[in-house]
Design a protein around this motif. Structure first.
Motif, PDB file in Angstrom:
ATOM      1  N   THR A   1     -13.351  33.361  24.180  1.00 52.64           N
ATOM      2  CA  THR A   1     -11.995  32.826  24.242  1.00 52.64           C
ATOM      3  C   THR A   1     -11.315  33.262  25.530  1.00 52.64           C
ATOM      4  O   THR A   1     -10.489  32.544  26.082  1.00 52.64           O
ATOM      5  CB  THR A   1     -11.171  33.290  23.023  1.00 52.64           C
ATOM      6  OG1 THR A   1     -11.845  32.905  21.822  1.00 52.64           O
ATOM      7  CG2 THR A   1      -9.779  32.678  23.030  1.00 52.64           C
ATOM      8  N   THR A   2     -11.708  34.434  26.033  1.00 55.01           N
ATOM      9  CA  THR A   2     -11.159  34.963  27.275  1.00 55.01           C
ATOM     10  C   THR A   2     -12.253  35.038  28.330  1.00 55.01           C
ATOM     11  O   THR A   2     -13.339  35.560  28.075  1.00 55.01           O
ATOM     12  CB  THR A   2     -10.568  36.370  27.051  1.00 55.01           C
ATOM     13  OG1 THR A   2      -9.504  36.285  26.103  1.00 55.01           O
ATOM     14  CG2 THR A   2     -10.038  36.946  28.353  1.00 55.01           C
TER      15      THR A   2
ATOM     16  N   THR B   1      -8.754  34.127  18.911  1.00 54.53           N
ATOM     17  CA  THR B   1     -10.170  34.423  19.085  1.00 54.53           C
ATOM     18  C   THR B   1     -10.989  33.708  18.011  1.00 54.53           C
ATOM     19  O   THR B   1     -10.698  33.824  16.817  1.00 54.53           O
ATOM     20  CB  THR B   1     -10.417  35.936  18.997  1.00 54.53           C
ATOM     21  OG1 THR B   1      -9.681  36.591  20.040  1.00 54.53           O
ATOM     22  CG2 THR B   1     -11.895  36.251  19.157  1.00 54.53           C
TER      23      THR B   1
ATOM     24  N   TRP C   1      -8.953  26.132  29.958  1.00 59.97           N
ATOM     25  CA  TRP C   1      -8.582  27.274  30.799  1.00 59.97           C
ATOM     26  C   TRP C   1      -7.933  26.791  32.097  1.00 59.97           C
ATOM     27  O   TRP C   1      -7.925  27.505  33.093  1.00 59.97           O
ATOM     28  CB  TRP C   1      -9.819  28.103  31.130  1.00 59.97           C
ATOM     29  CG  TRP C   1     -10.365  28.921  29.998  1.00 59.97           C
ATOM     30  CD1 TRP C   1      -9.900  30.129  29.556  1.00 59.97           C
ATOM     31  CD2 TRP C   1     -11.509  28.628  29.187  1.00 59.97           C
ATOM     32  NE1 TRP C   1     -10.675  30.592  28.518  1.00 59.97           N
ATOM     33  CE2 TRP C   1     -11.677  29.692  28.272  1.00 59.97           C
ATOM     34  CE3 TRP C   1     -12.408  27.557  29.141  1.00 59.97           C
ATOM     35  CZ2 TRP C   1     -12.701  29.711  27.328  1.00 59.97           C
ATOM     36  CZ3 TRP C   1     -13.426  27.579  28.205  1.00 59.97           C
ATOM     37  CH2 TRP C   1     -13.573  28.646  27.302  1.00 59.97           C
TER      38      TRP C   1
ATOM     39  N   THR D   1      -6.786  33.565  31.916  1.00 62.97           N
ATOM     40  CA  THR D   1      -8.086  34.031  31.446  1.00 62.97           C
ATOM     41  C   THR D   1      -8.280  33.656  29.977  1.00 62.97           C
ATOM     42  O   THR D   1      -9.409  33.476  29.525  1.00 62.97           O
ATOM     43  CB  THR D   1      -8.223  35.555  31.611  1.00 62.97           C
ATOM     44  OG1 THR D   1      -7.158  36.193  30.909  1.00 62.97           O
ATOM     45  CG2 THR D   1      -8.171  35.950  33.078  1.00 62.97           C
ATOM     46  N   ARG D   2      -7.178  33.515  29.251  1.00 64.17           N
ATOM     47  CA  ARG D   2      -7.218  33.197  27.820  1.00 64.17           C
ATOM     48  C   ARG D   2      -7.193  31.695  27.608  1.00 64.17           C
ATOM     49  O   ARG D   2      -6.413  30.976  28.233  1.00 64.17           O
ATOM     50  CB  ARG D   2      -6.005  33.811  27.121  1.00 64.17           C
ATOM     51  CG  ARG D   2      -5.997  33.684  25.592  1.00 64.17           C
ATOM     52  CD  ARG D   2      -6.876  34.742  24.979  1.00 64.17           C
ATOM     53  NE  ARG D   2      -6.802  34.715  23.507  1.00 64.17           N
ATOM     54  CZ  ARG D   2      -7.427  35.577  22.728  1.00 64.17           C
ATOM     55  NH1 ARG D   2      -8.152  36.541  23.277  1.00 64.17           N
ATOM     56  NH2 ARG D   2      -7.342  35.516  21.420  1.00 64.17           N
TER      57      ARG D   2
ATOM     58  N   HIS E   1     -14.105  34.155  35.192  1.00 61.91           N
ATOM     59  CA  HIS E   1     -12.817  33.511  35.446  1.00 61.91           C
ATOM     60  C   HIS E   1     -12.823  32.796  36.792  1.00 61.91           C
ATOM     61  O   HIS E   1     -12.355  31.664  36.914  1.00 61.91           O
ATOM     62  CB  HIS E   1     -11.696  34.558  35.390  1.00 61.91           C
ATOM     63  CG  HIS E   1     -10.331  33.990  35.589  1.00 61.91           C
ATOM     64  ND1 HIS E   1      -9.506  34.381  36.615  1.00 61.91           N
ATOM     65  CD2 HIS E   1      -9.648  33.052  34.886  1.00 61.91           C
ATOM     66  CE1 HIS E   1      -8.374  33.709  36.537  1.00 61.91           C
ATOM     67  NE2 HIS E   1      -8.430  32.912  35.499  1.00 61.91           N
TER      68      HIS E   1
ATOM     69  N   ASP F   1      -1.650  30.645  23.776  1.00 67.91           N
ATOM     70  CA  ASP F   1      -2.967  31.273  23.699  1.00 67.91           C
ATOM     71  C   ASP F   1      -3.688  30.855  22.427  1.00 67.91           C
ATOM     72  O   ASP F   1      -3.094  30.832  21.339  1.00 67.91           O
ATOM     73  CB  ASP F   1      -2.836  32.792  23.699  1.00 67.91           C
ATOM     74  CG  ASP F   1      -2.420  33.358  25.038  1.00 67.91           C
ATOM     75  OD1 ASP F   1      -2.345  32.595  26.012  1.00 67.91           O
ATOM     76  OD2 ASP F   1      -2.163  34.583  25.098  1.00 67.91           O
TER      77      ASP F   1
END
Length: 273
Positions: free
Chosen positions: A96-97, A40, A165, A178-179, A59, A37
């Motif tokens: 970021t997500t 952020t 992603w 998602t991250r 997403h 991951d």
């Protein structure tokens, strides 16, 4: 195969027939394999290209990666946007997500510029494109592009960073995070890369990087190949294609930004706001 989500969409529509954009059947679109991951705000220039017809959440709509190169301009792969109209896409930055919550999103794309010499056949030469936004992104922190000669950085032992992603499952299953994911991939010399891909590669036009278990993959197309230099994060390549994902002997292939025709295209089209 391209490393965009085009193969996923085609599979849904055509029951796993040939992927969208007629990508060669032997190729697999890239994803981040073997990564972790991102923190952020670690890569503030990273954006998601959203295909507005694909889903009802950020997403679900994610199509390709891209990088903010100035407040109103984005760099991505030609195969991500070839044949698209501005109204088909949106560019999402500053995250970021990617949210899975249903939410409408409108296009913020003013114009799409595909490299005029882009070859959508086996070679995928000149796989770079520019997107002009209808308004600058707020709090923009663009990446630095390596538009000068880069050969001194392309040596064995060099590890690049790739982010995206894209798919993170090395099996035949598809698992899209998602991250934002980040992974270190070692540079692979052209001669070694050519052993894997043969005549499909054009000397000087691509950078190869990756090793077994660590690679970009499906959903990562258009994203950056990066180095952290004194001037900050600097982009050397654009995620383009590869055989499978993270397979032994088959590194990822990246469009080389410092290649003359790529530089000429970027400098002729990009209006540095």
């Amino acid at each position: 195969m391209y490393r965009s989500t085009s193969a996923v969409l085609a599979g849904l529509l055509l029951a796993f027939a040939a992927p969208a954009f007629a990508a060669p059947e032997s190729r697999e679109a890239p994803r981040i394999i073997g990564g972790e991951d991102a923190q952020t705000g670690q890569y503030p220039f990273m954006v998601s290209i959203q295909r507005l017809s694909m889903g009802d959440s950020d997403h679900g709509r994610h199509w390709c990666g891209a990088t903010l190169i100035s407040p109103s301009w984005v760099l991505t792969a030609s195969h991500c946007v070839q044949g698209d109209r501005p109204a088909d896409l949106a560019v999402l930055g500053g995250v970021t997500t990617l949210s899975s919550d249903p939410a409408a999103r409108a296009s913020n794309v003013k114009a799409i510029h595909v490299h005029p010499a882009y070859n959508s056949g086996n070679s995928l030469e000149h796989d770079v494109a520019l997107i002009q936004l209808s308004a600058p992104l707020a709090d923009a922190q663009p990446v630095t592009l390596r538009l000068r000669p880069d050969a001194s950085y392309l040596k064995p032992g060099r590890d690049f960073t790739v982010i995206g992603w894209g798919d993170i499952d090395i099996s035949e299953d598809r698992r899209y995070p998602t991250r934002l994911q980040t992974v270190q991939v070692p540079f692979v010399p052209f001669a070694e890369c050519q052993q894997a891909y043969g005549g499909e590669l054009s000397r000087g036009k691509v950078i190869c990087a990756g090793r077994e278990g660590m690679d970009s993959c499906q959903g990562d197309s258009g994203g950056p190949l990066l180095l952290k230099l004194r001037e900050g994060w600097t982009q050397f390549g654009v995620v383009s294609w590869g055989e499978g994902c993270a397979l032994a002997g088959y590194p990822g292939v990246y469009a080389r930004i410092a290649e003359k025709h790529a530089v000429d295209f970027i400098e002729a089209v990009w209006q540095k706001d």
